[in-house]
Design an enzyme around this catalytic site. Structure first.
Site, mmCIF file in Angstrom:
data_model
loop_
_atom_site.group_PDB
_atom_site.id
_atom_site.type_symbol
_atom_site.label_atom_id
_atom_site.label_comp_id
_atom_site.label_asym_id
_atom_site.label_seq_id
_atom_site.Cartn_x
_atom_site.Cartn_y
_atom_site.Cartn_z
ATOM 1 N N GLY A 212 0.893 -1.234 -0.201
ATOM 2 C CA GLY A 212 -0.057 0.040 -0.082
ATOM 3 C C GLY A 212 0.740 1.253 -0.036
ATOM 4 O O GLY A 212 1.890 1.092 -0.261
ATOM 5 N N ASN A 213 0.298 2.501 0.223
ATOM 6 C CA ASN A 213 1.026 3.649 0.320
ATOM 7 C C ASN A 213 0.324 4.412 1.437
ATOM 8 O O ASN A 213 -0.451 4.036 2.026
ATOM 9 C CB ASN A 213 1.162 4.306 -1.019
ATOM 10 C CG ASN A 213 -0.395 4.650 -1.438
ATOM 11 O OD1 ASN A 213 -1.086 5.500 -0.968
ATOM 12 N ND2 ASN A 213 -1.020 3.940 -2.673
#
Ligand code: C5P
Length: 424
Positions: A212-213
Site C-alpha cells: 500500500g501507500n
C-alpha cells in the site's frame, strides 16, 4: 414551497413522518403520496394529520381534479423517502400505474430519491443499473446510510436521516430557483457531476497482507467537499479511506469504496460515462504482485522473499484515452495530481511539466514532496499546471490547508468547464 413527498412500502416508511414534520417546521406545504404498500407500514391518518392534506394512492381517486397529472405539475420539489428497489425500478422504466409514479412522470421539478432497502437489493446489478438510469436523467439519488437494517443484518441500505434528506433536497431546489447571476458566482458547479478518486490503493499479497501507500485520502475528501459546496453532484471513489473521514462528508455525495488499482480503474471508467469532470487524487500503486495467494504466505527459511510485481494500468491515462475515443465525452475536464521529488539533474517541477504532457490532462496539481509534507498532513503546497494556447502554464506556488488547496483546484476546474462551454 409545494413539496410532494412520495413514500414507498418499506419498513422505513415510518420515518416519512419526520420528513413531513421537518418540512412543515420550515413552512413548506407537503402533499404526501404513498404507494398502497406504504400504507401497510404507516397509516393514512398519520400522514394526513402531519401534512394537513388528504392522502390517496390511486390514480382513480379524486379523478375530477385530474390528480395523477396535477400533483406532479404543481410540485416545486419532489422527495421520495423511502424509495424501495421496486419503486426505483418502476421510475427507471417510466411506469405510471399509481399516483406516485404518475406524479414523478409528470413533474418538471427537482426529484430527490432517498433509497432504503436490504444491502443485497441495493448491490444487485438490476438496482445499480436503475440508479444509474435515474441519475443520468438528473434525478438526485442519495446513497443509503450504512448500519442496522430491519433484521439482525447490517450494511448499506438504511434510509439517511430525515433532516439530511430534507436539507439535501432543499439545497437542490435552491440551486434551481437561485437567480442565474448569484448561482454561477456562489455555486459555479451547479448541475455538474464531478468524479473524484481519493485515498490509496492496496494490492493484495495474501488474504491478510497488501502493498500500500501512505495516502490518507484527506486531499480527495477536501476536494469532494469543495466540489459539493460549489453545487456539483460528487461521485467519490474511495480507495481504503478511514470510515471516520468518510462519515464527515455531507449527504448527497455518492461513495464507491474500492481497494485495488484494478477495482479503482473499473469504478472510474463506470463513473466517467456521466461525468463533466474527473479528478484523480488517489495515490495509485504502479505495480501489484503477479500473484496473490488465497492462503496466508508462510515464512520459508532465511533466504528472504522475492516478490514478482507486474505493472498496473495508468488509470488517468486510460481515462484521457477513453475521452478521446468517445465524442460525447469530448468536453470532459480531467485533472491529475503529481507528487514529485527532484534530483540532481531535474527539478520536481520539471518532472511535473513532463508528466502534464505525458498524461494528456487539462490540469495537473503538482506538489513537491521532497520534504515529505504532503502525505497525511493537514497542509500542503501546490502549483496548478495547465495549458495556455499549447504552451505549459505553471500557476503560482500556493500554500494552504488541503481545504484551501481544494478551493483553488475547484476554482481552476470551474474556469476550465466554463471555458469549454463558451467555446463550444
Ligand atoms: O504517474 P504518477 O503516479 O506520478 O501520476 C500521478 C497521477 O496519475 C495521479 O493523478 C494519480 O491518481 C494517477 N495515476 C493513475 N494510475 C496509476 C498511477 C497514477 O491514474 N497507475
Amino acid at each position: 414551497m409545494r413539496v410532494v413527498l412520495g413514500v414507498a412500502g418499506g419498513i422505513a416508511a415510518y420515518k416519512a413522518a419526520h420528513v413531513i414534520r421537518r418540512l412543515r417546521e420550515l413552512d413548506h406545504s407537503v402533499k404526501v403520496v404513498p404507494t398502497a404498500n406504504a400504507l401497510k407500514f404507516i397509516g393514512a391518518p398519520t400522514l394526513e394529520a402531519l401534512s394537513g392534506q388528504t392522502v390517496t394512492t390511486d390514480v382513480f381517486d379524486e379523478v375530477d381534479t385530474v390528480n395523477h397529472v396535477r400533483i406532479g405539475q404543481e410540485a416545486d420539489l419532489v422527495i421520495i423517502a423511502p424509495a424501495t428497489a421496486d419503486l426505483i425500478a418502476k421510475i427507471a422504466a417510466g411506469r405510471a400505474d399509481d399516483l406516485l409514479t404518475a406524479s414523478v412522470l409528470t413533474t418538471t421539478a427537482e426529484v430527490v430519491v432517498a433509497p432504503a432497502m436490504h444491502t443485497e437489493m441495493w448491490l444487485n446489478p438490476a438496482t445499480v443499473a436503475n440508479i444509474a438510469t435515474l441519475r443520468s436523467r438528473g434525478i438526485h439519488v442519495l446513497d443509503p446510510a450504512v448500519g442496522r437494517l430491519t433484521g439482525p443484518d447490517s450494511g448499506p441500505g438504511r434510509l439517511p436521516e430525515p433532516e439530511d434528506i430534507v436539507d439535501f433536497a432543499l439545497s437542490r431546489q435552491t440551486d434551481r430557483t437561485r437567480p442565474e447571476q448569484s448561482s454561477t458566482e456562489t455555486r459555479p458547479l451547479s448541475g455538474r457531476r464531478i468524479v473524484i478518486s481519493a485515498g490509496g490503493t492496496r494490492e493484495a499479497l495474501d488474504p491478510v497482507r497488501f502493498l500500500g501507500n501512505r495516502s490518507s485520502g484527506k486531499q480527495g475528501i477536501a476536494l469532494a467537499k469543495a466540489a459539493h459546496a460549489a453545487g456539483s453532484h460528487v461521485d467519490l471513489v474511495a480507495a481504503n479511506i478511514d470510515s471516520g473521514l468518510l462519515s464527515g462528508l455531507p449527504a448527497g455525495i455518492t461513495i464507491t469504496p474500492v481497494e485495488s488499482t484494478l477495482e479503482l480503474q473499473a469504478a472510474m471508467h463506470t463513473a466517467q460515462t456521466h461525468a463533466d469532470a474527473i479528478i484523480m487524487a488517489a495515490a495509485v500503486a504502479d505495480y501489484r504482485p503477479a500473484e496473490a495467494t488465497d492462503s496466508k504466505m508462510k515464512k520459508s527459511g532465511d533466504d528472504g522473499l522475492t516478490l514478482r510485481l507486474v505493472q498496473n494500468p495508468d488509470i488517468l491515462r486510460g481515462l484521457v484515452d477513453e475521452r478521446g475515443r468517445q465524442t460525447r465525452l469530448g468536453d470532459q475536464i480531467i485533472v491529475g495530481f503529481a507528487a514529485e521529488t527532484g534530483d540532481a539533474d531535474t527539478t520536481a517541477l520539471d518532472y511535473a511539466r513532463a508528466k502534464f504532457r505525458r498524461k494528456g490532462v487539462d490540469l495537473l496539481v503538482f506538489n513537491d514532496v521532497s520534504d515529505d509534507r504532503a502525505f497525511g498532513h493537514d497542509d500542503t503546497m501546490v502549483q496548478i499546471i495547465s495549458s495556455d494556447d499549447g504552451e505549459i502554464a505553471v500557476g503560482e506556488e500556493f500554500v494552504g490547508s488541503k481545504d484551501d488547496v481544494s478551493q483553488k483546484v475547484i476554482a481552476a476546474l470551474s474556469a476550465q468547464l466554463t471555458h469549454v462551454e463558451s467555446t463550444t
